[in-house]
Design an enzyme around this catalytic site. Structure first.
Site, PDB file in Angstrom:
ATOM      1  N   GLU A  52     -12.346  -9.131 -46.077  1.00 23.05           N
ATOM      2  CA  GLU A  52     -11.120  -8.928 -45.298  1.00 23.05           C
ATOM      3  C   GLU A  52      -9.917  -8.677 -46.216  1.00 23.05           C
ATOM      4  OE1 GLU A  52      -8.705 -11.155 -41.643  1.00 23.05           O
ATOM      5  OE2 GLU A  52      -9.984 -12.344 -42.971  1.00 23.05           O
ATOM      6  N   LYS A 126      -8.413  -5.739 -35.750  1.00 28.21           N
ATOM      7  CA  LYS A 126      -8.744  -7.122 -35.390  1.00 28.21           C
ATOM      8  C   LYS A 126      -8.078  -7.503 -34.073  1.00 28.21           C
ATOM      9  CE  LYS A 126      -8.649 -11.713 -37.617  1.00 28.21           C
ATOM     10  NZ  LYS A 126      -8.300 -12.382 -38.894  1.00 28.21           N
ATOM     11  N   CYS A 169     -13.243 -11.509 -39.172  1.00 31.41           N
ATOM     12  CA  CYS A 169     -12.952 -12.926 -39.383  1.00 31.41           C
ATOM     13  C   CYS A 169     -12.872 -13.719 -38.079  1.00 31.41           C
ATOM     14  CB  CYS A 169     -11.694 -13.073 -40.230  1.00 31.41           C
ATOM     15  SG  CYS A 169     -11.545 -14.719 -41.005  1.00 31.41           S
TER      16      CYS A 169
END
Length: 296
Positions: A52, A126, A169
């Site tokens: 990430e 995300k 994540c």
């Protein structure tokens, strides 16, 4: 497409102190990761995923406008352009997690997907953005300061080697998007992460194998390693892995070393598992309406 695909996952320490300039962070990290991508390709990796926002520290440990400087346009920024050229040179697919800037001051946590001929296929932004403290020092996952929630849905990219989905994540805690990636045709989902011991480690080897089983695809989970100064909010515990549609770990990295994890995914196993467990046939979306209602 061949049935056996070689996957490369890159986990690495951040080598520059957080007080240094954004320029220095990006320069050193890009240099390091370019070298590791080349090594992974030389060892046969066909699809390679980085961690990430790979080109710096996990700066969300603090809330400082300094880090906005690290954001770039996607795909027209210099980092995506550089790695597109690298993908074309090496004949590899790259999943490249970066900090994206749109317009004057809109920011996303983004992963660009680059095909083996260097073609930019698209991006995932995300969707789920955490904002939670860690320990008693004032550090945390202060991501709402830096990122807007994603607005591009859950795309799946047909690359030269496999149909690829991306989760990033904190997304991994939400099964809904994982299911949508399966419904959209993903054969493998990559989850580049930055997560520390003491908070989420007990979930690291539970949630994503469960996604793999529930959806009949491979999951590649990538986590950075080391402790990052000056924040020192916890140990990034590595252990990047590939897990198959039966929830079995195919390969796993070390806890604390820069490392390239190499493993094979087998498309035949996806068909075998889905023919055995007909979860897509037996799901009942017409009964799930309450899931999308706002809570009072």
């Amino acid at each position: 497409m061949a049935d056996i695909i070689r996957i490369g996952l890159i986990q690495a320490k951040n080598d520059v102190h957080g007080d240094e300039s954004v320029h220095l962070h990006k320069e050193k990290a890009i240099e390091k990761h370019e070298r590791m991508v080349r090594e992974a390709a030389a060892k046969g990796a066909q699809i390679i995923c980085l961690q990430e926002i790979f080109y710096g520290p996990y700066f969300c440990a603090e809330q400082q406008p300094k880090w906005y400087e690290s954001a770039e346009e996607v795909p027209n920024g210099p980092t995506v352009q550089l790695f597109s050229s690298l993908a074309r040179e090496l004949g590899t697919v790259l999943i490249l997690p970066v900090y994206e800037r749109v317009g004057i001051g809109t920011y996303y946590n983004t992963a660009a997907v680059i095909d083996a001929d260097g073609t930019y296929l698209g991006k995932y932004r995300k969707q789920h953005i955490p904002h939670v403290g860690v320990g008693s020092s004032g550090c945390g996952f202060w991501e709402k300061y830096y990122f807007k929630p994603g607005n591009l849905g859950y795309p799946v990219f047909e690359t030269a080697f496999a149909k690829v989905g991306v989760y990033i994540c904190y997304d991994r805690h939400f099964p809904e998007g994982a299911r949508l990636l399966g419904l959209n045709g993903a054969e493998i989902v990559f989850n580049p992460s930055a997560t520390v011991a003491g908070l989420s480690e007990y979930l690291w080897k539970l949630e994503q194998p469960a996604h793999a089983v529930a959806n009949g695809y491979y999951v590649a989970a990538i986590n950075r390693v080391g402790t990052e100064a000056p924040w020192n909010m916890g140990e990034f515990y590595g252990q990047s892995y590939l897990v198959d549609p039966r929830g079995q770990f195919v390969a796993m990295g070390s806890r604390d070393q820069d490392e390239i994890i190499l493993a094979e995914m087998d498309r035949n196993k996806i068909h075998e598992v889905r023919d055995t467990w007909q979860f897509y046939r037996d799901r009942r979306p017409e009964t799930y309406e309450d899931m999308v209602k706002l809570l009072p």
